[in-house]
Motif scaffolding. Structure first.
Motif, short mmCIF file in Angstrom:
data_model
loop_
_atom_site.label_atom_id
_atom_site.label_comp_id
_atom_site.label_asym_id
_atom_site.label_seq_id
_atom_site.Cartn_x
_atom_site.Cartn_y
_atom_site.Cartn_z
N MET A 1 0.85 -1.19 0.00
CA MET A 1 0.00 0.00 0.00
C MET A 1 0.88 1.23 0.00
O MET A 1 1.79 1.36 0.81
N SER A 2 0.60 2.16 -0.86
CA SER A 2 1.49 3.29 -1.05
C SER A 2 1.57 4.20 0.16
O SER A 2 2.58 4.84 0.39
N GLY A 49 -12.71 0.41 4.80
CA GLY A 49 -13.10 0.82 3.46
C GLY A 49 -11.90 1.23 2.62
O GLY A 49 -11.81 0.90 1.43
N PHE A 50 -10.98 1.96 3.24
CA PHE A 50 -9.75 2.37 2.56
C PHE A 50 -8.94 1.15 2.12
O PHE A 50 -8.46 1.08 0.97
N GLN A 54 -7.88 -0.60 -1.79
CA GLN A 54 -6.55 -1.02 -2.26
C GLN A 54 -6.56 -2.46 -2.78
O GLN A 54 -5.52 -2.98 -3.18
N GLY A 55 -7.73 -3.12 -2.71
CA GLY A 55 -7.86 -4.47 -3.26
C GLY A 55 -7.57 -5.59 -2.29
O GLY A 55 -7.52 -6.76 -2.69
N ALA A 164 -17.94 5.08 3.13
CA ALA A 164 -17.31 6.41 3.11
C ALA A 164 -15.80 6.29 2.99
O ALA A 164 -15.16 7.03 2.21
N GLY A 165 -15.21 5.37 3.75
CA GLY A 165 -13.76 5.17 3.66
C GLY A 165 -13.33 4.68 2.29
O GLY A 165 -12.28 5.09 1.77
N TYR A 166 -14.15 3.82 1.68
CA TYR A 166 -13.85 3.32 0.33
C TYR A 166 -13.90 4.45 -0.69
O TYR A 166 -13.02 4.58 -1.55
#
Length: 211
Positions: A1-2, A49-50, A54-55, A164-166
């Protein structure tokens, strides 16, 4: 994850767990959040969600696992209340300053009338979200009803924050900022309510002594 290197503290730890364990990791953290409120769901859920963006896992998977975690955590607190029991709770309550058993009787009567709504809506209110499971256990609310209400309330709350996070991606913390405002409002209301209760009860005690 970046952006993983930029995340520190609870956020960095949560993302690391979710990346290593996937959806079950998100559920595990949310279950722990019920038992340890310093782990705020307002941070964990947007991060789920974040992480989904990122998959690492899917949004439906994040919602399903976090909701399962919410139910498991709530059941543990329900069990704690049930094991402690009404008799022990009344004995402890009777020793507390400024309150009496009449106060508890009124509270129990209120819970008898509105307990279902308290469990459902309580899952969407900071602080009360975890604590509300304990009186449900003490009062022995029927377990199927408790699980159904907890699942429904948690599903709404978790879906809102995970989605929301997504959608926000690396700006997930915006959700935390708004949720923090809501949490502070709840805390202020609780503090003011407690202060009003203490002041009014002290005044009543002084009047009783004067009489």
């Amino acid at each position: 994850m970046s952006t993983q290197a930029e995340l520190t503290g609870v956020a960095g730890w949560a993302v690391d767990v979710m990346e290593r364990l996937g959806g079950p990791g998100a559920g595990l953290i949310i279950a722990a959040e019920n038992l340890f409120p310093p782990l705020p769901s307002e941070v964990i859920l947007p991060l789920a969600g974040f992480t989904a963006s990122q998959g690492t896992f899917t949004v439906p998977g994040a919602i399903a696992w976090t909701t399962a975690g919410s139910v498991v955590g709530a059941l543990l607190l329900y069990t704690l209340g049930a094991v402690f029991g009404r008799t022990r709770f009344r004995a402890v309550w009777s020793r507390l300053p400024l309150v009496d058993l009449d106060d508890l009787d009124r509270t129990e009567a209120w819970f008898g009338r509105h307990g279902a709504k308290a469990i459902f809506f309580g899952r969407m209110i900071p602080i009360f979200r975890s604590l509300i499971s304990i009186p449900a256990g003490i009062e022995r609310m029927p377990l199927p009803l408790f699980v159904a209400l907890t699942t429904a309330g948690s599903l709404i709350w978790n879906t809102l924050f995970v989605v929301a996070g997504y959608q926000l991606g690396e700006s997930w913390h915006v959700v935390e900022d708004y949720a923090g405002i809501f949490q502070r409002v709840v805390i202020v209301v609780v503090v003011l309510g407690a202060a009003w209760f203490v002041v009014s009860r002290l005044r009543r005690l002084r009047r009783d002594r004067s009489a």
